[in-house]
Structure formats: C-alpha cells, structure tokens
Design a protein around this motif. Structure first.
Motif, PDB file in Angstrom:
ATOM      1  N   VAL A 171      -2.087 -32.699 -13.545  1.00 24.55           N
ATOM      2  CA  VAL A 171      -3.098 -32.203 -14.486  1.00 24.55           C
ATOM      3  C   VAL A 171      -2.688 -30.839 -15.025  1.00 24.55           C
ATOM      4  O   VAL A 171      -2.774 -30.572 -16.230  1.00 24.55           O
ATOM      5  CB  VAL A 171      -4.484 -32.118 -13.802  1.00 24.55           C
ATOM      6  CG1 VAL A 171      -5.486 -31.388 -14.699  1.00 24.55           C
ATOM      7  CG2 VAL A 171      -4.989 -33.517 -13.470  1.00 24.55           C
ATOM      8  N   PHE A 172      -2.225 -29.957 -14.137  1.00 23.48           N
ATOM      9  CA  PHE A 172      -1.804 -28.630 -14.555  1.00 23.48           C
ATOM     10  C   PHE A 172      -0.651 -28.709 -15.555  1.00 23.48           C
ATOM     11  O   PHE A 172      -0.664 -28.051 -16.593  1.00 23.48           O
ATOM     12  CB  PHE A 172      -1.371 -27.809 -13.338  1.00 23.48           C
ATOM     13  CG  PHE A 172      -0.839 -26.439 -13.693  1.00 23.48           C
ATOM     14  CD1 PHE A 172      -1.688 -25.348 -13.754  1.00 23.48           C
ATOM     15  CD2 PHE A 172       0.508 -26.258 -13.974  1.00 23.48           C
ATOM     16  CE1 PHE A 172      -1.197 -24.092 -14.086  1.00 23.48           C
ATOM     17  CE2 PHE A 172       1.010 -25.016 -14.312  1.00 23.48           C
ATOM     18  CZ  PHE A 172       0.152 -23.924 -14.363  1.00 23.48           C
ATOM     19  N   LEU A 173       0.361 -29.528 -15.227  1.00 23.71           N
ATOM     20  CA  LEU A 173       1.530 -29.619 -16.091  1.00 23.71           C
ATOM     21  C   LEU A 173       1.159 -30.151 -17.475  1.00 23.71           C
ATOM     22  O   LEU A 173       1.611 -29.626 -18.498  1.00 23.71           O
ATOM     23  CB  LEU A 173       2.591 -30.517 -15.447  1.00 23.71           C
ATOM     24  CG  LEU A 173       3.285 -29.953 -14.202  1.00 23.71           C
ATOM     25  CD1 LEU A 173       4.198 -31.001 -13.592  1.00 23.71           C
ATOM     26  CD2 LEU A 173       4.070 -28.699 -14.551  1.00 23.71           C
ATOM     27  N   VAL A 174       0.335 -31.177 -17.506  1.00 23.59           N
ATOM     28  CA  VAL A 174      -0.064 -31.755 -18.791  1.00 23.59           C
ATOM     29  C   VAL A 174      -0.858 -30.744 -19.616  1.00 23.59           C
ATOM     30  O   VAL A 174      -0.595 -30.547 -20.807  1.00 23.59           O
ATOM     31  CB  VAL A 174      -0.878 -33.049 -18.577  1.00 23.59           C
ATOM     32  CG1 VAL A 174      -1.497 -33.517 -19.894  1.00 23.59           C
ATOM     33  CG2 VAL A 174       0.008 -34.150 -17.999  1.00 23.59           C
ATOM     34  N   ILE A 175      -1.834 -30.089 -18.979  1.00 29.59           N
ATOM     35  CA  ILE A 175      -2.660 -29.118 -19.695  1.00 29.59           C
ATOM     36  C   ILE A 175      -1.805 -27.963 -20.206  1.00 29.59           C
ATOM     37  O   ILE A 175      -1.936 -27.532 -21.363  1.00 29.59           O
ATOM     38  CB  ILE A 175      -3.791 -28.595 -18.788  1.00 29.59           C
ATOM     39  CG1 ILE A 175      -4.797 -29.709 -18.500  1.00 29.59           C
ATOM     40  CG2 ILE A 175      -4.498 -27.409 -19.435  1.00 29.59           C
ATOM     41  CD1 ILE A 175      -5.888 -29.303 -17.541  1.00 29.59           C
ATOM     42  N   PHE A 176      -0.917 -27.464 -19.359  1.00 27.95           N
ATOM     43  CA  PHE A 176      -0.065 -26.341 -19.755  1.00 27.95           C
ATOM     44  C   PHE A 176       0.825 -26.705 -20.939  1.00 27.95           C
ATOM     45  O   PHE A 176       0.918 -25.955 -21.927  1.00 27.95           O
ATOM     46  CB  PHE A 176       0.791 -25.882 -18.580  1.00 27.95           C
ATOM     47  CG  PHE A 176       1.713 -24.739 -18.906  1.00 27.95           C
ATOM     48  CD1 PHE A 176       1.235 -23.442 -18.935  1.00 27.95           C
ATOM     49  CD2 PHE A 176       3.053 -24.968 -19.176  1.00 27.95           C
ATOM     50  CE1 PHE A 176       2.075 -22.379 -19.236  1.00 27.95           C
ATOM     51  CE2 PHE A 176       3.906 -23.913 -19.491  1.00 27.95           C
ATOM     52  CZ  PHE A 176       3.417 -22.615 -19.519  1.00 27.95           C
ATOM     53  N   LEU A 177       1.480 -27.846 -20.860  1.00 30.14           N
ATOM     54  CA  LEU A 177       2.408 -28.246 -21.923  1.00 30.14           C
ATOM     55  C   LEU A 177       1.679 -28.540 -23.235  1.00 30.14           C
ATOM     56  O   LEU A 177       2.137 -28.143 -24.313  1.00 30.14           O
ATOM     57  CB  LEU A 177       3.213 -29.465 -21.472  1.00 30.14           C
ATOM     58  CG  LEU A 177       4.157 -29.240 -20.274  1.00 30.14           C
ATOM     59  CD1 LEU A 177       4.800 -30.546 -19.842  1.00 30.14           C
ATOM     60  CD2 LEU A 177       5.218 -28.211 -20.621  1.00 30.14           C
ATOM     61  N   VAL A 178       0.543 -29.218 -23.134  1.00 33.13           N
ATOM     62  CA  VAL A 178      -0.212 -29.545 -24.349  1.00 33.13           C
ATOM     63  C   VAL A 178      -0.753 -28.277 -25.012  1.00 33.13           C
ATOM     64  O   VAL A 178      -0.595 -28.073 -26.229  1.00 33.13           O
ATOM     65  CB  VAL A 178      -1.360 -30.527 -24.028  1.00 33.13           C
ATOM     66  CG1 VAL A 178      -2.293 -30.670 -25.238  1.00 33.13           C
ATOM     67  CG2 VAL A 178      -0.803 -31.881 -23.633  1.00 33.13           C
ATOM     68  N   LEU A 179      -1.377 -27.416 -24.211  1.00 28.56           N
ATOM     69  CA  LEU A 179      -1.945 -26.187 -24.775  1.00 28.56           C
ATOM     70  C   LEU A 179      -0.854 -25.266 -25.309  1.00 28.56           C
ATOM     71  O   LEU A 179      -1.026 -24.644 -26.371  1.00 28.56           O
ATOM     72  CB  LEU A 179      -2.772 -25.453 -23.721  1.00 28.56           C
ATOM     73  CG  LEU A 179      -4.111 -26.076 -23.357  1.00 28.56           C
ATOM     74  CD1 LEU A 179      -4.821 -25.247 -22.292  1.00 28.56           C
ATOM     75  CD2 LEU A 179      -5.004 -26.196 -24.595  1.00 28.56           C
ATOM     76  N   ALA A 180       0.250 -25.164 -24.596  1.00 30.23           N
ATOM     77  CA  ALA A 180       1.338 -24.306 -25.057  1.00 30.23           C
ATOM     78  C   ALA A 180       1.868 -24.780 -26.401  1.00 30.23           C
ATOM     79  O   ALA A 180       2.112 -23.972 -27.309  1.00 30.23           O
ATOM     80  CB  ALA A 180       2.467 -24.282 -24.022  1.00 30.23           C
TER      81      ALA A 180
END
Length: 244
Positions: free
Chosen positions: A23-32
């Motif tokens: 969840v963290f990786l997906v959120i970080f990559l999408v938001l970035a």
C-alpha cells in the motif's frame, strides 16, 4: 549474523508479510508521479529536470513516513514482544538501529522504484544527472531523519495513532522552521541569533540545498546528526522504561 542485522531482516520481512508495504509503495509512486507532472507544472516549466519531483517529497514523507514508523515500538507493546525483546541478549542500541535501518532501506526501495521518472527526463532532454543523484541522496537522508523521529517518538506510547500524530507534528515543525512567515513571526520577539538558529533547524532548507546539487558538508552533517540524536533519544527512553 549480528543482532542488528537479524532485527533489520525481521522488520523488513514484517513489512511485506502484511499489506502495509505494498500500500505504501503504490501510494508513494502514484502520488509522486501525479504531483510531479500535474501539481509541479513539469511540462509548463520546459526544463528536463526532477526539481518538481523532489519538491513534493517533504510533504509526501510528512504523511507516509509516520505511517511506516508508527508501528515500530507500539506493535511490540501490543503483541507483548517488547518485554521479551528487552530481555534478550540484544542491546537497546542494536534493537533501535535494526528497526531504523529496516524502515530506511524500505524507503530507499520506494525511491529506487521511481527510476522511470529519471528515464523520462533523460528521454525528453539532457538533464544534469549529477544534480538528480544529489536530489535522491538528499531525499533519502531526509527520509532517514523522519524515520529516526518516528522511531524515537513511537517509544513513548502504545498507540500507533498517537505515534503517527506526534511524528507528523514534529516533522511539520522542522519543515516549517525555516519558512519566511515563521521567521518573520519570531523576528520581533527573539534575538537575531535565535532566529538564525531556528532557520538552521529547518529540514526543508538543508534538503533543498542538496536537491539543487550543492553537496555542502554542513547539510550532510545536519541530517546525520539529526538521525543520531533522535535514535539516541529513543534508546534513552527505552532505557528508562526498562529500569522502571
């Protein structure tokens, strides 16, 4: 294998056992990606660089890093393993360092997965890759500073929510410390030396200098001392708890 490495491996494994890591990786990559190309005016600037990308990192870390670090010690207390951990032949320094390194390496992985952005700017133009490397270094150091703050503050409570709030609050204070509005507020009430001291505490100020490609030793020392100081504070809190 040293106790520090054993704890680090255990913590890293625990991230990926649950859905937290993904969840963290997906959120970080999408938001970035979204913030870089849309909120960061990437196309309108007409420059092939990653400055808009790095500019959003402090604000991404402000939410996402406390979400990672809030579980470090409260989870041990909830599961009843903190007392067991403190009785094992592992020093508190080794335990704290192992947990910190696991979270810091995990954030390093999240940063490494943004490599398509680096490829994109090199495809679109001829960026200064040395500056981009410096930006990644600065971002990783700032992430480490945030994690060390979370590691320390999570020792104060058994509640992950409280640990999250405390970490986010301290991190936002360190980000805003060097903003002109904050300095102007203190300008008339504090001596100039203290105002300058507040400005030098700003994490954003040191990060922005590195992300522009200026590798000043003072900025690197700032992040390393911040990490060491907060980790030492966390160890001290655990020592006090153990003696009680």
């Amino acid at each position: 294998m040293s106790p520090t490495l054993a704890i680090m491996r255990r913590e890293l494994r625990s991230y990926f056992v649950t859905s937290l890591a993904w969840v963290f990786l997906v959120i970080f990559l999408v938001l970035a990606g979204l913030l870089t190309f849309y909120a960061g005016d990437f196309y309108e600037r007409g420059l092939a660089d990653l400055q808009p990308f790095f500019a959003v990192h402090p604000w991404l870390y402000l939410i996402l890093v406390p979400a990672v670090s809030m579980r470090m010690w409260p989870e041990e207390a909830r599961d009843g393993t903190q007392e067991l951990l403190l009785t094992l032949p592992v020093t508190l320094r080794q335990a704290m360092l192992g947990k910190f390194l696991a979270a810091w390496l995990f954030l390093g992985l999240a940063l490494a997965l943004t490599f398509p952005l680096w490829i994109t700017v090199n495809y679109l133009g001829s960026p200064d890759n040395g500056v981009i490397l410096a930006g990644y270094l600065g971002s990783w150091l700032m992430a480490g500073a945030f994690v060390s703050i979370g590691a320390c503050l999570s020792t104060l409570t058994r509640s992950q929510v409280v640990a999250f709030i405390l970490t986010a609050l301290v991190c936002v204070l360190l980000i805003l410390a060097g903003q002109p509005q904050v300095l102007d507020f203190f300008q008339g009430t504090l001596p100039r030396r203290l105002v300058n001291g507040v400005a030098h505490l700003s994490m954003l100020r040191h990060f922005e200098a590195i992300s522009r490609g200026v590798l000043d030793l003072r900025d690197l020392i700032y992040f390393l001392l911040t990490i060491l100081a907060w980790l030492a504070g966390g160890v001290l809190i655990l020592e006090l708890k153990r003696t009680r």
